[in-house]
Design an enzyme around this catalytic site. Structure first.
Site, mmCIF file in Angstrom:
data_model
loop_
_atom_site.group_PDB
_atom_site.id
_atom_site.type_symbol
_atom_site.label_atom_id
_atom_site.label_comp_id
_atom_site.label_asym_id
_atom_site.label_seq_id
_atom_site.Cartn_x
_atom_site.Cartn_y
_atom_site.Cartn_z
ATOM 1 N N GLY A 10 0.853 -1.274 -0.342
ATOM 2 C CA GLY A 10 0.067 0.043 -0.283
ATOM 3 C C GLY A 10 1.148 1.053 0.193
ATOM 4 N N ARG A 72 0.352 -4.805 -5.360
ATOM 5 C CA ARG A 72 0.732 -6.028 -4.034
ATOM 6 C C ARG A 72 0.867 -7.138 -4.701
ATOM 7 N NH1 ARG A 72 -0.908 -4.072 0.827
ATOM 8 N NH2 ARG A 72 -2.100 -2.863 0.989
ATOM 9 N N ASP A 103 5.232 -5.370 5.764
ATOM 10 C CA ASP A 103 5.723 -7.029 6.150
ATOM 11 C C ASP A 103 5.598 -7.645 4.740
ATOM 12 O OD1 ASP A 103 5.989 -8.565 7.449
ATOM 13 O OD2 ASP A 103 3.912 -9.356 7.726
ATOM 14 N N THR A 125 4.913 1.495 6.237
ATOM 15 C CA THR A 125 3.515 1.544 6.197
ATOM 16 C C THR A 125 2.601 2.150 7.658
ATOM 17 O OG1 THR A 125 1.833 -0.057 7.323
ATOM 18 C CG2 THR A 125 3.662 0.262 8.149
ATOM 19 N N ASP A 127 0.443 1.839 9.076
ATOM 20 C CA ASP A 127 -0.311 1.307 10.349
ATOM 21 C C ASP A 127 1.354 1.420 11.146
ATOM 22 O OD1 ASP A 127 -2.295 0.536 8.744
ATOM 23 O OD2 ASP A 127 -1.879 -1.398 8.032
ATOM 24 N N ASP A 129 3.074 -0.851 11.818
ATOM 25 C CA ASP A 129 3.315 -2.326 12.897
ATOM 26 C C ASP A 129 4.359 -3.146 12.455
ATOM 27 O OD1 ASP A 129 2.045 -2.666 9.720
ATOM 28 O OD2 ASP A 129 0.498 -3.790 10.879
HETATM 29 O O1 F6P Z 1 -1.236 -1.363 4.532
HETATM 30 C C1 F6P Z 1 -1.614 -0.406 4.850
HETATM 31 C C2 F6P Z 1 -3.336 -0.814 4.562
HETATM 32 O O2 F6P Z 1 -3.257 0.710 4.759
HETATM 33 C C3 F6P Z 1 -3.946 -0.845 5.350
HETATM 34 O O3 F6P Z 1 -4.585 -0.637 7.234
HETATM 35 C C4 F6P Z 1 -5.457 -1.790 5.118
HETATM 36 O O4 F6P Z 1 -6.550 -2.466 5.654
HETATM 37 C C5 F6P Z 1 -4.685 -2.179 3.719
HETATM 38 O O5 F6P Z 1 -3.793 -1.441 3.676
HETATM 39 C C6 F6P Z 1 -5.670 -1.288 2.318
HETATM 40 O O6 F6P Z 1 -4.828 -1.662 1.487
HETATM 41 P P1 F6P Z 1 -5.579 -1.698 -0.169
HETATM 42 O O7 F6P Z 1 -5.337 -0.341 -0.374
HETATM 43 O O8 F6P Z 1 -4.857 -2.742 -1.025
HETATM 44 O O9 F6P Z 1 -7.361 -1.452 0.110
#
Ligand code: F6P
Length: 353
Positions: A10, A72, A103, A125, A127, A129
């Site tokens: 992301g 991804r 990750d 990220t 997040d 995390d």
């Molecule tokens: O990886 C970070 C994140 O923002 C998460 O918090 C969220 O669940 C996900 O990406 C959303 O991903 P996408 O943009 O692929 O829908």
């Protein structure tokens, strides 16, 4: 030295600042040349790239997103995917690779390192995390966006005597929820690490309103889970991505319905979604991302491969990639104590039991 750079997973405010810092220091101090692989690992599997020189990185410091775009894509899930990556690096005469990602991206970087690729990771990220580092860039920007949103939601909640549920990102960890909940003065903060009892949340809101307040703000991470009745987080359905993740989202609305039913108070939901990932990075994230980019290029020239630039205390160090991947860094006791520290005992009991 000829160095490849990619951004995977992301997107996240600050990606361009990392790219810019690495290219500038590499060009000015080490006489490096760069190639940018496009759309994460897809660029290596399919040999898609762009020239990355001083001109290409001019003016990108404040820009959100990533000039290299992202995806991804998981090469380990494709036939000969990792070998295709290695062949692309050879074809482009790349001697070392900087992989900027979370990750998932860094787990692929680890696999390539095990196959002999000279790779350095940079943690990314919103997040926050990722293990091995105190903070990832992008997180501060997300927290600032959510805090501003909570401030705005406060005034409309107050005007209408409403309960407002604010759903924020945070798949496995509630860092965004707990930081923005504290900074925005939320009344309830719900995170993935601690499944919650909706009856207790409703009881707390009823108690608050019985004591003379007529509105409440609930911040809930998208990955938060009901303790009973439902299994796992609320998902939007659809296909899993190539790293096996389902698409989360929807807990805000489900929770709002449950709270309205239990309390009788009018309740609304705000889902902040990708607004948290878009736009310009904060000054903090620009500086942190720049320091990561500088750290990564220095690691390449020190030969510290199979490692990731990491923030420990206020220093940029390097840690083994293996330390960053596999397990998520979840909200720690210190932050939970901070969130609980501003509540009265009776309020704590209402949520935590
Ligand atoms: O990886 C970070 C994140 O923002 C998460 O918090 C969220 O669940 C996900 O990406 C959303 O991903 P996408 O943009 O692929 O829908």
């Amino acid at each position: 030295m000829r160095i490849g750079i990619l951004t995977g997973g992301g997107d996240c405010p600050g990606l361009n600042a990392v790219i810019r810092a690495a290219v500038r220091k590499g060009s000015f101090h080490y006489d490096d040349t760069f190639v940018g692989f496009l759309e994460g690992w897809r660029g290596l599997v399919e040999d898609k790239s762009m020239p990355l020189d001083l001109q290409a990185v001019a003016g990108i410091l404040p820009r959100g997103g990533t000039i290299l775009r992202t995806s991804r894509t998981n090469p380990a899930k494709k036939a000969d995917g990792l070998d295709k990556c290695i062949a692309t690096l050879k074809r482009n005469n790349v001697e070392a690779l900087i992989a900027i990602g979370g990750d998932d991206t860094l787990s692929v970087a680890t696999k390539l390192y095990d196959k002999g690729v000279k790779v350095v990771g940079v943690p990314k990220t919103i997040d926050n995390d990722l293990s091995g580092t105190d903070f990832t860039f992008g997180f501060d920007t997300a927290v600032n966006i959510v805090t501003e949103a909570i401030d705005r939601v406060h005034t409309t909640a107050e005007a209408h005597n409403r309960v407002m549920v604010v759903e924020v990102m945070g798949r496995d960890a509630g860092w965004i929820a707990i930081y923005s909940g504290i900074s925005g003065g939320a009344d309830v903060i719900l995170i993935p690490e601690q499944p919650f009892d909706v009856d207790k949340v409703a009881a707390k809101i009823r108690m608050r309103h019985a004591r003379g307040r007529y509105f409440s703000i609930v911040v809930v991470a998208e990955g938060a889970k009901f303790a009973a009745g439902k299994n796992g987080p609320v998902v939007q359905g659809g296909e899993k991505d190539e790293f096996g993740h389902v698409r989360l989202g929807g807990i805000g609305n489900t929770l709002a319905q449950e709270l309205e039913r239990r309390t009788g108070f009018e309740t609304r939901t705000v889902v902040l979604g990708h607004i948290q990932r878009g736009g310009s990075p904060t000054a903090f994230d620009r500086v942190l991302a720049t320091r990561y980019g500088l750290g990564a290029i220095d690691m390449v020239h020190r030969g510290e491969f199979g490692r990731m630039a990491a923030l420990r205390g206020n220093k940029i160090l390097s840690v083994p990639l293996a330390e960053a991947t596999g397990t998520n860094r979840t909200v720690d006791q210190e932050m939970l104590d901070a969130a609980f520290g501003i509540l009265e005992d009776v309020e704590k009991e209402a949520v935590a039991g």
